[in-house]
Motif scaffolding. Structure first.
Motif, PDB file in Angstrom:
ATOM      1  N   SER A  35      -4.725   4.090   0.426  1.00  0.00           N
ATOM      2  CA  SER A  35      -5.523   4.980  -0.420  1.00  0.00           C
ATOM      3  C   SER A  35      -4.742   5.218  -1.698  1.00  0.00           C
ATOM      4  O   SER A  35      -3.566   5.559  -1.647  1.00  0.00           O
ATOM      5  CB  SER A  35      -5.754   6.323   0.273  1.00  0.00           C
ATOM      6  N   ASP A  36      -5.407   5.034  -2.828  1.00  0.00           N
ATOM      7  CA  ASP A  36      -4.686   5.245  -4.088  1.00  0.00           C
ATOM      8  C   ASP A  36      -4.445   6.725  -4.324  1.00  0.00           C
ATOM      9  O   ASP A  36      -5.023   7.584  -3.674  1.00  0.00           O
ATOM     10  CB  ASP A  36      -5.407   4.591  -5.261  1.00  0.00           C
ATOM     11  N   ARG A  37      -3.548   7.003  -5.275  1.00  0.00           N
ATOM     12  CA  ARG A  37      -3.130   8.378  -5.546  1.00  0.00           C
ATOM     13  C   ARG A  37      -3.646   8.892  -6.887  1.00  0.00           C
ATOM     14  O   ARG A  37      -3.090   9.821  -7.431  1.00  0.00           O
ATOM     15  CB  ARG A  37      -1.610   8.463  -5.545  1.00  0.00           C
ATOM     16  N   ASN A  38      -4.663   8.286  -7.426  1.00  0.00           N
ATOM     17  CA  ASN A  38      -5.179   8.722  -8.715  1.00  0.00           C
ATOM     18  C   ASN A  38      -5.809  10.102  -8.562  1.00  0.00           C
ATOM     19  O   ASN A  38      -6.843  10.249  -7.918  1.00  0.00           O
ATOM     20  CB  ASN A  38      -6.208   7.715  -9.234  1.00  0.00           C
ATOM     21  N   PRO A  39      -5.206  11.150  -9.146  1.00  0.00           N
ATOM     22  CA  PRO A  39      -5.711  12.511  -8.944  1.00  0.00           C
ATOM     23  C   PRO A  39      -7.042  12.790  -9.633  1.00  0.00           C
ATOM     24  O   PRO A  39      -7.698  13.771  -9.341  1.00  0.00           O
ATOM     25  CB  PRO A  39      -4.605  13.395  -9.520  1.00  0.00           C
ATOM     26  N   SER A  40      -7.459  11.910 -10.551  1.00  0.00           N
ATOM     27  CA  SER A  40      -8.690  12.165 -11.298  1.00  0.00           C
ATOM     28  C   SER A  40      -9.950  11.713 -10.555  1.00  0.00           C
ATOM     29  O   SER A  40     -11.053  12.022 -10.982  1.00  0.00           O
ATOM     30  CB  SER A  40      -8.624  11.488 -12.670  1.00  0.00           C
ATOM     31  N   ILE A  41      -9.772  10.955  -9.469  1.00  0.00           N
ATOM     32  CA  ILE A  41     -10.927  10.506  -8.685  1.00  0.00           C
ATOM     33  C   ILE A  41     -10.639  10.704  -7.201  1.00  0.00           C
ATOM     34  O   ILE A  41      -9.482  10.804  -6.801  1.00  0.00           O
ATOM     35  CB  ILE A  41     -11.250   9.010  -8.963  1.00  0.00           C
ATOM     36  N   PRO A  42     -11.683  10.765  -6.389  1.00  0.00           N
ATOM     37  CA  PRO A  42     -11.449  10.860  -4.937  1.00  0.00           C
ATOM     38  C   PRO A  42     -10.675   9.634  -4.451  1.00  0.00           C
ATOM     39  O   PRO A  42     -10.834   8.541  -4.998  1.00  0.00           O
ATOM     40  CB  PRO A  42     -12.856  10.891  -4.341  1.00  0.00           C
ATOM     41  N   PRO A  43      -9.831   9.790  -3.435  1.00  0.00           N
ATOM     42  CA  PRO A  43      -9.063   8.645  -2.919  1.00  0.00           C
ATOM     43  C   PRO A  43      -9.989   7.500  -2.511  1.00  0.00           C
ATOM     44  O   PRO A  43     -11.045   7.720  -1.916  1.00  0.00           O
ATOM     45  CB  PRO A  43      -8.341   9.211  -1.704  1.00  0.00           C
ATOM     46  N   GLN A  44      -9.587   6.312  -2.883  1.00  0.00           N
ATOM     47  CA  GLN A  44     -10.328   5.118  -2.511  1.00  0.00           C
ATOM     48  C   GLN A  44      -9.423   4.211  -1.708  1.00  0.00           C
ATOM     49  O   GLN A  44      -8.278   3.987  -2.092  1.00  0.00           O
ATOM     50  CB  GLN A  44     -10.819   4.375  -3.759  1.00  0.00           C
ATOM     51  N   LYS A  45      -9.939   3.668  -0.621  1.00  0.00           N
ATOM     52  CA  LYS A  45      -9.168   2.734   0.185  1.00  0.00           C
ATOM     53  C   LYS A  45      -9.418   1.315  -0.316  1.00  0.00           C
ATOM     54  O   LYS A  45     -10.544   0.954  -0.634  1.00  0.00           O
ATOM     55  CB  LYS A  45      -9.553   2.854   1.652  1.00  0.00           C
ATOM     56  N   ARG A  46      -8.332   0.541  -0.391  1.00  0.00           N
ATOM     57  CA  ARG A  46      -8.420  -0.862  -0.796  1.00  0.00           C
ATOM     58  C   ARG A  46      -7.386  -1.669  -0.028  1.00  0.00           C
ATOM     59  O   ARG A  46      -6.424  -1.132   0.505  1.00  0.00           O
ATOM     60  CB  ARG A  46      -8.184  -0.995  -2.301  1.00  0.00           C
ATOM     61  N   CYS A  47      -7.573  -2.956  -0.044  1.00  0.00           N
ATOM     62  CA  CYS A  47      -6.654  -3.863   0.652  1.00  0.00           C
ATOM     63  C   CYS A  47      -5.370  -4.027  -0.154  1.00  0.00           C
ATOM     64  O   CYS A  47      -5.374  -3.993  -1.379  1.00  0.00           O
ATOM     65  CB  CYS A  47      -7.317  -5.213   0.869  1.00  0.00           C
ATOM     66  N   CYS A  48      -4.276  -4.223   0.573  1.00  0.00           N
ATOM     67  CA  CYS A  48      -2.976  -4.295  -0.082  1.00  0.00           C
ATOM     68  C   CYS A  48      -2.018  -5.174   0.718  1.00  0.00           C
ATOM     69  O   CYS A  48      -2.327  -5.660   1.797  1.00  0.00           O
ATOM     70  CB  CYS A  48      -2.374  -2.901  -0.212  1.00  0.00           C
ATOM     71  N   THR A  49      -0.845  -5.329   0.136  1.00  0.00           N
ATOM     72  CA  THR A  49       0.305  -5.855   0.843  1.00  0.00           C
ATOM     73  C   THR A  49       1.485  -4.967   0.454  1.00  0.00           C
ATOM     74  O   THR A  49       1.352  -4.109  -0.411  1.00  0.00           O
ATOM     75  CB  THR A  49       0.584  -7.335   0.525  1.00  0.00           C
ATOM     76  N   ALA A  50       2.605  -5.178   1.110  1.00  0.00           N
ATOM     77  CA  ALA A  50       3.783  -4.367   0.813  1.00  0.00           C
ATOM     78  C   ALA A  50       4.975  -5.278   0.560  1.00  0.00           C
ATOM     79  O   ALA A  50       5.087  -6.354   1.128  1.00  0.00           O
ATOM     80  CB  ALA A  50       4.093  -3.439   1.986  1.00  0.00           C
ATOM     81  N   ILE A  51       5.841  -4.810  -0.335  1.00  0.00           N
ATOM     82  CA  ILE A  51       7.118  -5.460  -0.570  1.00  0.00           C
ATOM     83  C   ILE A  51       8.120  -4.325  -0.776  1.00  0.00           C
ATOM     84  O   ILE A  51       7.961  -3.504  -1.677  1.00  0.00           O
ATOM     85  CB  ILE A  51       7.096  -6.443  -1.773  1.00  0.00           C
ATOM     86  N   GLY A  52       9.078  -4.241   0.133  1.00  0.00           N
ATOM     87  CA  GLY A  52      10.013  -3.122   0.081  1.00  0.00           C
ATOM     88  C   GLY A  52       9.272  -1.806   0.226  1.00  0.00           C
ATOM     89  O   GLY A  52       8.477  -1.638   1.137  1.00  0.00           O
ATOM     90  N   ASP A  53       9.505  -0.897  -0.718  1.00  0.00           N
ATOM     91  CA  ASP A  53       8.833   0.402  -0.708  1.00  0.00           C
ATOM     92  C   ASP A  53       7.572   0.421  -1.566  1.00  0.00           C
ATOM     93  O   ASP A  53       7.000   1.479  -1.807  1.00  0.00           O
ATOM     94  CB  ASP A  53       9.785   1.489  -1.225  1.00  0.00           C
ATOM     95  N   PHE A  54       7.140  -0.735  -2.032  1.00  0.00           N
ATOM     96  CA  PHE A  54       5.997  -0.811  -2.938  1.00  0.00           C
ATOM     97  C   PHE A  54       4.748  -1.334  -2.232  1.00  0.00           C
ATOM     98  O   PHE A  54       4.829  -2.185  -1.344  1.00  0.00           O
ATOM     99  CB  PHE A  54       6.307  -1.736  -4.123  1.00  0.00           C
TER     100      PHE A  54
END
Length: 123
Positions: free
Chosen positions: A27-46
């Motif tokens: 879920s993204d952290r954009n405070p100006s819109i409701p959280p939206q879930k999207r597909c991702c991958t991870a590398i380290g802490d990112f």
């Protein structure tokens, strides 16, 4: 085997190194819109937003033998990574998953990678 090294600093103890490119949902952290879930991958802490990479033309849903994934390519006109789940992507096949992983790894090891989609906002 050639040793791979990402231009993103990754703690050696991290479960998400260049050798482990998982698929998940965030879920993204954009405070100006409701959280939206999207597909991702991870590398380290990112977290890397796959929808953004796809929209910028950095990921392609193609494999060398299009016959083996023809049904997926015909339904992938829209960005499957914008969905709040992995179902559509995982409904493809192993060859597509491997292709996407290889593309992600190539982006992460590219020494001249200057893509603004890899900003701290995607953390």
């Amino acid at each position: 085997m050639k040793s791979l090294r990402s231009w993103i600093a990754v703690d050696p103890k991290s479960h998400f190194s260049i050798y482990n490119i998982p698929f998940g949902v965030f879920s993204d952290r954009n405070p100006s819109i409701p959280p939206q879930k999207r597909c991702c991958t991870a590398i380290g802490d990112f977290v890397l937003d796959l929808a953004i990479l796809y929209d910028h033309g950095l990921l392609e849903m193609k494999i060398k033998d299009e016959k083996e994934c023809q049904s997926f390519i015909s339904t992938s006109i829209s960005n499957v990574f914008t969905q709040p789940y992995l179902n559509s992507f995982m409904a493809s096949n192993k060859l597509v998953w491997q292709s996407i992983r290889k593309q992600i790894i190539n982006l992460l090891i590219s020494e001249d990678c200057k893509y603004d989609v890899f900003s701290p906002d995607n953390r």
